[in-house]
Each structure stands twice: as structure tokens, then as C-alpha cells.
Write a protein that holds these residues in place. Structure first.
Motif, PDB file in Angstrom:
ATOM      1  N   GLN A   1      12.753  29.606   5.061  1.00  0.00           N
ATOM      2  CA  GLN A   1      12.711  28.461   4.152  1.00  0.00           C
ATOM      3  C   GLN A   1      11.613  28.742   3.130  1.00  0.00           C
ATOM      4  O   GLN A   1      10.640  29.431   3.448  1.00  0.00           O
ATOM      5  CB  GLN A   1      12.375  27.155   4.903  1.00  0.00           C
TER       6      GLN A   1
ATOM      7  N   ARG B   1       7.261  27.080   4.656  1.00  0.00           N
ATOM      8  CA  ARG B   1       7.298  27.262   6.106  1.00  0.00           C
ATOM      9  C   ARG B   1       5.898  27.623   6.572  1.00  0.00           C
ATOM     10  O   ARG B   1       5.143  28.262   5.829  1.00  0.00           O
ATOM     11  CB  ARG B   1       8.283  28.390   6.440  1.00  0.00           C
TER      12      ARG B   1
ATOM     13  N   TYR C   1       5.833  19.636   6.286  1.00  0.00           N
ATOM     14  CA  TYR C   1       6.151  19.670   4.860  1.00  0.00           C
ATOM     15  C   TYR C   1       7.353  18.761   4.581  1.00  0.00           C
ATOM     16  O   TYR C   1       8.170  18.491   5.461  1.00  0.00           O
ATOM     17  CB  TYR C   1       6.393  21.103   4.386  1.00  0.00           C
TER      18      TYR C   1
ATOM     19  N   PRO D   1      12.862  20.743   3.406  1.00  0.00           N
ATOM     20  CA  PRO D   1      13.371  21.961   4.054  1.00  0.00           C
ATOM     21  C   PRO D   1      14.326  22.692   3.121  1.00  0.00           C
ATOM     22  O   PRO D   1      15.422  22.223   2.833  1.00  0.00           O
ATOM     23  CB  PRO D   1      14.125  21.409   5.276  1.00  0.00           C
TER      24      PRO D   1
ATOM     25  N   ILE E   1      16.357  25.971   2.819  1.00  0.00           N
ATOM     26  CA  ILE E   1      16.866  27.183   3.478  1.00  0.00           C
ATOM     27  C   ILE E   1      17.082  28.265   2.415  1.00  0.00           C
ATOM     28  O   ILE E   1      17.754  28.034   1.401  1.00  0.00           O
ATOM     29  CB  ILE E   1      18.201  26.886   4.203  1.00  0.00           C
TER      30      ILE E   1
ATOM     31  N   GLY F   1      18.251  19.608   1.388  1.00  0.00           N
ATOM     32  CA  GLY F   1      18.499  18.169   1.432  1.00  0.00           C
ATOM     33  C   GLY F   1      17.165  17.555   1.781  1.00  0.00           C
ATOM     34  O   GLY F   1      16.126  18.061   1.357  1.00  0.00           O
ATOM     35  N   TRP F   2      17.190  16.450   2.541  1.00  0.00           N
ATOM     36  CA  TRP F   2      15.930  15.955   3.102  1.00  0.00           C
ATOM     37  C   TRP F   2      16.053  16.006   4.613  1.00  0.00           C
ATOM     38  O   TRP F   2      17.112  16.277   5.156  1.00  0.00           O
ATOM     39  CB  TRP F   2      15.613  14.533   2.613  1.00  0.00           C
ATOM     40  N   TYR F   3      14.960  15.767   5.280  1.00  0.00           N
ATOM     41  CA  TYR F   3      14.937  15.883   6.734  1.00  0.00           C
ATOM     42  C   TYR F   3      15.605  14.704   7.433  1.00  0.00           C
ATOM     43  O   TYR F   3      15.557  13.571   6.954  1.00  0.00           O
ATOM     44  CB  TYR F   3      13.498  15.964   7.243  1.00  0.00           C
ATOM     45  N   MET F   4      16.212  14.997   8.586  1.00  0.00           N
ATOM     46  CA  MET F   4      16.489  13.960   9.571  1.00  0.00           C
ATOM     47  C   MET F   4      15.288  14.022  10.519  1.00  0.00           C
ATOM     48  O   MET F   4      14.855  15.111  10.915  1.00  0.00           O
ATOM     49  CB  MET F   4      17.803  14.249  10.312  1.00  0.00           C
TER      50      MET F   4
ATOM     51  N   GLU G   1      14.715  16.522  13.491  1.00  0.00           N
ATOM     52  CA  GLU G   1      14.493  17.960  13.276  1.00  0.00           C
ATOM     53  C   GLU G   1      13.018  18.297  13.485  1.00  0.00           C
ATOM     54  O   GLU G   1      12.671  19.337  14.031  1.00  0.00           O
ATOM     55  CB  GLU G   1      14.898  18.366  11.847  1.00  0.00           C
TER      56      GLU G   1
ATOM     57  N   ASN H   1      10.948  20.724  16.089  1.00  0.00           N
ATOM     58  CA  ASN H   1       9.825  21.533  15.597  1.00  0.00           C
ATOM     59  C   ASN H   1       8.524  21.254  16.355  1.00  0.00           C
ATOM     60  O   ASN H   1       7.800  22.169  16.729  1.00  0.00           O
ATOM     61  CB  ASN H   1       9.603  21.305  14.097  1.00  0.00           C
TER      62      ASN H   1
END
Ligand code: ARG
Length: 272
Positions: free
Chosen positions: A40, A43, A123, A126, A128, A147-150, A153, A158
Motif C-alpha cells: 500500500q 504502510r 493511517y 488504504p 493498494i 476506498g476508505w476503511y471498514m 480491517e 491489523n
């Protein structure tokens, strides 16, 4: 290319109102192959030391490559890695991300004041960057997207995975739970509070994030729209269910045909 990637980070971050964004670099051809070595764009580094792993274990091999190319390791838990770009067989080039670009969120809990002493952060975006995009018969070996985070995740993987930041035992102890007994459900109780903290902190910081229940509802709507348009929804069930309370979503109770359609993103062999 590095400038374009920095612009991607700034545009996608948008001060927290995250914009799904894609940057498509030059297509693959017999004499052209662009690769971004990073998993990413933003990261955290991971270091293997005699006392164990510091930082993100998934970054260990990449971090070692960065060090080989002259990057100065800081041995912190959340060191943002530089970007490595390679054109054809030329030596890869390393670029430090300007400090002001990556947006990060410090994790606090709405009720547990001690939570911020854990000094967790993540951060915002994300992005990729290691996969290839295949579209219309053309392959783009460098086409970072976000996109944005769920929340899960970060909060259920993490931070929680034993092979990642593995913070559940520490939080459980601070919550006063009996981590010797599976029956105390200390992992489940801890996961719940950790994920509450992640969603709360992103929300408070004004950074886009979605909880897994809302994401499942949005996916339901997507399924309905696709069906109405005469298209079948494809997907990998194991990736579609959330890692927390999966059976509370409709996805768990359904099957999905995991047919690989194009356009799509594909894994490609690591350049290092
Ligand atoms: N699961 C990955 C991570 O925790 C990010 C994958 C992309 N996620 C996304 N919401 N677009 O860093």
C-alpha cells in the motif's frame, strides 16, 4: 510517477473526507513494465529484531528492501515507509513520502480513558499499490486505488491478529478480564471495545470509515441493484463476511459464485 502518487494520497485523503481514487500509470508493453514495490502507498514498517517484531510484521521483507536501498530505519511501531518505484530492469528508486501527506488517526475509546495510553494509531487511507489492473485486454502493472476503511480491517485484523500488532491481551488485562479462561470470552469482549474505539476515533477525527453492519447493508443494496439490472453478483464469501459477528449480516446466510470477472485487479509476483 512519484509526484503522481503523492498527488493521489493528497486527493484521496481530502482532509479526511476520503475520495475513492485510482491512479493509472503506463500500461504494460514488451518494453515497458512499471512496478510499485509497496503493498500500500502508506504502510507501517516492520522490523525483525532479537526481541521480536517491531511494527507491522506484514512489512518485514519490504522494509528490508527499503533499508538496502538506503532508507534509514527508525525502529518505531508506526514508521511510514517510503515508496519504491521500478521501471523495467532499472534499479528501483526510493521516495520518502512528504511528512504532511499521510493522515493518521490516534485511537481513543469513548469511555476507557486509559485506552489512549496504548498509543495506537492507524493511517486514514488504504491505497493498494502492488496489484495489476486488467481492463479491455490491457494490463496496468501499477494502478494504485483506494476506498476508505471498514473498521474491522483495523480493529479485528491489523491490531488484533496474533501475527500483526497483537494488542488483545494487553487491552484485556487493562479491562480486568481473565485471559487465562477462554470461557471469559476475553477476546470477544476486547475485540468489541477495540473496534468501538477505532470507529469512534475515525469519526471524531472526521475521517471516513464504515462499520461492518452498514457496509453489509450497502452491499445488500448493491446486490439488489445488480439483480434488477440482470447481472449476477460474484464474490468470495470468506472475504465478503466481516470478521466480527459475521452471522449478524445477510451475507453469512447466503452463497456467492466466486467467478473471476474482468475488468479486475490481480495479484502479480513480487518484484523483490
Ligand atoms: N485490509 C487492508 C488493510 O487493513 C486494506 C485493504 C483495502 N481496504 C479497503 N477498505 N479499501 O490495510
Amino acid at each position: 510517477m512519484a509526484e503522481a502518487l503523492f498527488e493521489h494520497i493528497a486527493y484521496a485523503t481530502n482532509n479526511g473526507r476520503i475520495r475513492p481514487t485510482i491512479t493509472v500509470l503506463s500500461q504494460k508493453s514488451p518494453n515497458q513494465n512499471v512496478r510499485i514495490w509497496n503493498h500500500q502507498l502508506i504502510r507501517y514498517a516492520g522490523y525483525k529484531t532479537a526481541e521480536g517484531v517491531i511494527g507491522d510484521s506484514t512489512s518485514i521483507a519490504f522494509t528490508e528492501e527499503c533499508i538496502k536501498l538506503g532508507w534509514e530505519p527508525r525502529y518505531g511501531y508506526f514508521d511510514i515507509l517510503p515508496i519504491i518505484i521500478q521501471l523495467n530492469d532499472n534499479p528501483p528508486k526510493l521516495f520518502d513520502i512528504p511528512d504532511h501527506l499521510p493522515l493518521e488517526v490516534s485511537i481513543r475509546h469513548p469511555h476507557f480513558d486509559w485506552f489512549e495510553d496504548l498509543q495506537l494509531k492507524w493511517y486514514a487511507v488504504p491505497i493498494i499499490s502492488e496489484m495489476s489492473l486488467e481492463i479491455g485486454g490491457i494490463t496496468y502493472t501499477a494502478a494504485p486505488f483506494n476506498g476508505w476503511y471498514m473498521g474491522t480491517e483495523i480493529g479485528a485484523r491489523n491490531f488484533a491478529d496474533e501475527t500483526r500488532y497483537n494488542v488483545l491481551p494487553r487491552i484485556a488485562s487493562l479491562m480486568g478480564l481473565d485471559i487465562k479462561s477462554n470461557q471469559s470470552l476475553w477476546k470477544d469482549r476486547t475485540l468489541l471495545e477495540l473496534n468501538t474505539a477505532v470507529l469512534y476515533s475515525f469519526k471524531e477525527a472526521g475521517v471516513s470509515i464504515v462499520d461492518h453492519h452498514t457496509a453489509a447493508q450497502q452491499f445488500k443494496k448493491f446486490e439488489e441493484k445488480e439483480l434488477a439490472a440482470g447481472r449476477a453478483v460474484t464474490g468470495d464469501w470468506t472475504w465478503l463476511i466481516p470478521p466480527l459477528s459475521p452471522a449478524t449480516t445477510h451475507i453469512f446466510h447466503q452463497t456467492y459464485h466466486n467467478k473471476v470477472e474482468k475488468p479486475n485487479y490481480f495479484y502479480q509476483s513480487k518484484p523483490y
